[in-house]
Each structure stands twice: as C-alpha cells, then as structure tokens.
Design a protein around this motif. Structure first.
Motif, short mmCIF file in Angstrom:
data_model
loop_
_atom_site.label_atom_id
_atom_site.label_comp_id
_atom_site.label_asym_id
_atom_site.label_seq_id
_atom_site.Cartn_x
_atom_site.Cartn_y
_atom_site.Cartn_z
N LEU B 50 1.97 0.66 -0.09
CA LEU B 50 0.48 0.84 -0.12
C LEU B 50 0.01 1.54 0.99
N THR B 230 -8.13 3.22 8.81
CA THR B 230 -8.39 2.11 7.98
C THR B 230 -7.63 1.47 7.07
N TYR B 231 -6.79 2.29 6.60
CA TYR B 231 -5.54 2.12 5.57
C TYR B 231 -4.41 1.51 6.26
N SER B 233 -4.73 -0.17 8.96
CA SER B 233 -4.91 -1.59 9.34
C SER B 233 -5.20 -2.40 8.40
N VAL B 234 -5.27 -1.88 6.95
CA VAL B 234 -5.29 -2.81 5.92
C VAL B 234 -3.90 -3.71 5.69
N PHE B 235 -3.89 -5.03 5.59
CA PHE B 235 -2.91 -5.76 5.41
C PHE B 235 -2.09 -5.89 6.96
N ASP B 236 -2.97 -5.86 8.16
CA ASP B 236 -2.52 -5.95 9.33
C ASP B 236 -2.08 -7.37 9.49
N ARG B 238 -2.47 -9.22 11.99
CA ARG B 238 -3.66 -10.20 12.57
C ARG B 238 -4.71 -10.77 11.72
N GLY B 240 -6.46 -12.63 8.42
CA GLY B 240 -6.21 -14.00 8.10
C GLY B 240 -5.07 -14.49 7.33
N MET B 241 -5.08 -14.05 6.05
CA MET B 241 -4.19 -14.21 5.17
C MET B 241 -2.60 -14.01 5.65
#
Lengths: 105, 378
Positions: B50, B230-231, B233-236, B238, B240-241
C-alpha cells in the motif's frame, strides 16, 4: 522393502517451500511489470485531477483525505472526544506536518 | 562431509519421530505458530504494498495545497488569494480546486465530488468512480438524482465510469462541471475549496510556503512531501489497531519461548537421560533439540509467509477487510500490486524462528549436562 526416511519427507517439504518462495519473488516481478500500466494510469489520473489522497477509508472526512485534514479534526465533536471511527486507528498524523505547522504559525 | 550429513539426517529422523510421539501437542503448536506468523506477514505485505502504491500514485500530486483555516477548521478560500500567491517569486501556477463531500441518503455513503481542471465533464453529466457505480448499481447514460443544497432534486447523467484500475484513487469520486457543482453546493462566488500551487524549483517549496503563511496568516500550506509522509505513517505500528495486533503476536511468541525455556517435561528429561546412557553425546542431544525447534519454527515461518502472500495478493486481504471497512458503506475493491519488503521479512524471521529455537536448546543443554542416571530418575 524400501522405506522413505522421515528426514527425506521433511527435506522435500523444505525444498517445496523454498521453491514457492522463489516463485513468490518471480510473481512479485511479474506482477509489478504487469501492473505497470495500471499504476501509470492511476498516477496520471491523480496528476490530472490534482488528487492528494488514496481512497482507502470513506467513513469520515479526515480518513478519506488524511493529508488534507485539520490537525484537530478527529476531535471536532468535542475537545476531549475520543476517536470513534475504526479507520482512525490506522491513520496517524505525520510528525512533519506538526513541525511545519508550528514553524509557520 | 557425507558423515556430517548422515549424522544430521539421523538426528532429524529422530527429532521428527520424537515430535510425532507428541502429535496433538506439536501439531496444535505448529498451527498457532503459523497463524501468528500469517497475521504478521499479511500485515507486512499489505502495508508495504500500500505504501509503495501510494508513493507511485502521489508522486505527481500538487507541489503544495493552500487551505484557509477559520476557528481551527478548513474554510473556503478566496480565489483572490491565488492571484496574490502567483505573484510570489518562484510560484509557477496556482489553480483553485473545487471539491467537497456529498452524503447520499439513499445508500448512506459519502462521495467525493470534484470539478476537474479541463472541461472533461459536460454540464448535466457526471463521471463516476467504480465504487459509486457499484453501490448505486448504475451504468453509463443512467440518470442519478442528487439533492442540491436547497433540497431540490438535481438529475445528472453518467457520461463515463472510470475504469477498475482507478479504484484505489477514485472509487468514491464524482466528477462534475463547475456549473453543476455550484447548483449542488451554492458556493459563494469567488471562492474555492483550496488552491493547488506549483513551484518551479522544488528546493524553494518551504520558502514559498513560509512566504504564503506570512502574507496570509489564516492559511495552511500543505507540501507534497507532507502528503507523501501521511501515507508513510498510515498503518504505523503505533496506531491503535496495529499495536493491538503486534502486542498479541509478541505476547504469543513470549508464551511459546517461556513454555520452552522454563524447562522440559519429565518425559523429555527421561528421554535425554536414556539417550545419554546409550552413548549420545551432549552435542548430539543439543542438535536433536535444535532440529526439533527448527522443524516447528521454520515450518511455521515458511507456511505462514506463503499463506500470507496468497491472502494479500490473491485474495485482496479478505481477513482485514472488516477492520478496514469500518463503518463505510462504499469500500474500494482493489487488488494490490505484489511487493515484498525483504528487510521486514528478515526481521520477522529473526524474531520468530531464532528465539524459539534458542529457547528449545537452553533447557535441553541444562538437562544434557546432568548425570544420565539422575535425569532418568527425575
């Protein structure tokens, strides 16, 4: 009667897995070459329409366009309101945004 | 060389027989181990593919987007700002962007409505993304009824449906003419949603952004590098999930390693004692335990990674779908371009295979160093 050793079975299993790993690597190369036209089309569409974000999560404005969202958007309903969209937990604000924001303002 | 291979083949034979003696325990251990590696590897493949796709798509995004903020919220920006910004040295072009969101009460989904730069959409017509066509069950030349700002119906005909390849960027997109956009949202004249700014020299971007922020204190310039970040850090991890999944996996590995490291069962101690009393050396016993550990952990790693690859790149990560969909009605159906991050797979290998194998060897070494008689009696 000739009996196949257990270690032979395991070695065959290992070799098959390794062969599949090699096939996986080849599939990556083939898949990337095959998808090149699609990727170029997406990039050209993004350029033409001046698109800034991927369409991953459509449930909230700030998850649909995370790069365009205000820094305080997830808390817009109340200053201490908790994040309530599941996809909000996948998107975190980039550090650089905050730093540049502070630098400018 | 052949004696070395033969020795290890004999040990592997014995290790496999030993594992098969405790069939149910070891098969369930292998199953759970594989499942954990499958989840982690799926996540690694999904996120890497991704991010790679995001970098490829957004490489031609606007150099800078200038938003206006009011009371901490995104506000419409006067087009006049664009004219003043274009006079800043280094600015090549300023294009006002018209875009917004439309909530479709019939379906309950949100669409992104946008006016393209060139006149690619005729008035009274729209171009829609495949996601919109799917949820509205619409095809080319169908009429779609929208509600304008004053609740009056606005009928627009589908001129074109964007191809499936565009799903990742335009699944929820509706492109319409400026005239229809005005009829739908009644934007005040001389205002745009934001401004897309092109800068001739990319090294001047920060300088230009600083000048814009100084001249227009109510604006917020967003650079292309920030969009790309931004992308990143998506699914970083840290997030929540992600931290929930990671901690569950790490905890499971700790439990596995703990179970092994805390010692051997009485039966296993007895087995080591017997082996030593019939002439096995300590090194043979350690190799036996090493191969037992390798058979479980390496098999789990190989199967988990291969299954994860199939799951993400052949079945579009169906297991993650519900978490990713969240509460959205319109969800893009895309197939990711295969990509492997060798470094992350190596880290996964190091974290999953090595600790388990080491944890298997250590208690065996302690038992093998003891007197065989004492080990058999214990």
């Amino acid at each position: 009667m000739f009996k196949v050793r257990k270690s032979t079975y395991y070695l065959v299993f290992l070799v098959s897995c390794l062969a599949m790993f090699v096939a996986m690597t080849l599939h990556v190369r083939y898949g990337q070459a095959e998808a090149k036209t699609g990727s170029e089309y997406r990039a050209s569409l993004a350029e033409k329409l001046m698109i800034t974000d991927l369409c991953l999560f459509t449930e909230a404005r700030y998850t649909r366009h995370p790069s365009m969202a205000d820094l305080d958007t997830p808390f817009q309903d109340h200053p201490v309101s908790l994040e309530h969209f599941p996809s909000g937990s996948f998107v975190s604000p980039p550090d650089f945004t905050a730093r540049l924001h502070e630098l400018i303002h | 060389m052949s004696s070395f291979i033969n020795r290890h083949r004999n040990i592997i034979d014995f290790a496999l027989s030993s594992l098969l003696r405790r069939k149910i325990k070891n098969i369930s251990l292998l199953g759970v181990y594989t499942l954990i590696i499958f989840v982690l590897a799926s996540l690694i493949f999904f996120v890497h593919a991704l991010r790679r796709e995001a970098a490829l798509i957004l490489k031609n995004a606007p150099d800078m987007v200038v938003q206006r903020l009011m009371a901490g919220r995104h506000e419409l920006i006067p087009v006049d700002y664009g004219q003043k910004i274009s006079s800043i040295r280094g600015v090549q072009d300023v294009v006002p962007r018209l875009w917004g969101y439309y909530f479709d009460p019939a379906i309950g989904s949100n669409y992104t409505v946008m006016v393209p730069r060139d006149n690619m959409v005729q008035p009274d017509n729209i171009i829609i993304g495949t996601g919109v066509a799917r949820v509205r069950k619409a095809s080319v030349r169908d009429l779609i009824a929208f509600q304008a700002y004053d609740k009056t119906p606005l009928l627009l005909m589908i001129q074109q449906i964007l191809p499936y390849e565009s799903e990742l960027v335009a699944a929820d997109l509706i492109l319409m003419s400026e005239q229809d956009f005005q009829s739908m949202f009644n934007l005040p004249k001389g205002y745009a949603t934001d401004l897309a700014v092109s800068v001739a020299n990319p090294r001047e971007l920060v300088t230009v952004a600083t000048k814009i922020a100084e001249q227009f204190p109510d604006t917020r310039p967003i650079l292309k590098s920030e969009i790309l970040r931004t992308y990143d850090s998506v699914f970083d991890w840290r997030g929540g999930m992600m931290i929930v999944i990671m901690s569950a996996a790490i905890l499971s590995f700790i439990i596995f390693a703990w179970d092994k490291a805390t010692g051997l069962s009485a039966e296993e101690r007895k087995e080591i004692g017997i082996l030593k009393s019939i002439g096995w050396e300590t090194s043979d016993v350690l190799f036996l335990k090493f191969w037992e550990g390798i058979v479980i952990s390496l098999s789990a790693f190989l199967c988990g990674v291969l299954l994860a690859y199939g799951h993400v790149f052949f079945f579009s990560a169906t297991i993650f779908e519900h978490a990713l969909k969240g509460w959205s009605i319109l969800y893009p159906q895309f197939r990711l371009v295969p990509a492997i991050d060798a470094f992350q797979l190596t880290v996964l290998f190091a974290l999953s295979v090595l600790p388990y194998t080491v944890a298997t060897i250590v208690p065996a070494w302690l038992a093998a160093s003891a007197d065989p008689d004492a080990a058999m009696r214990s």
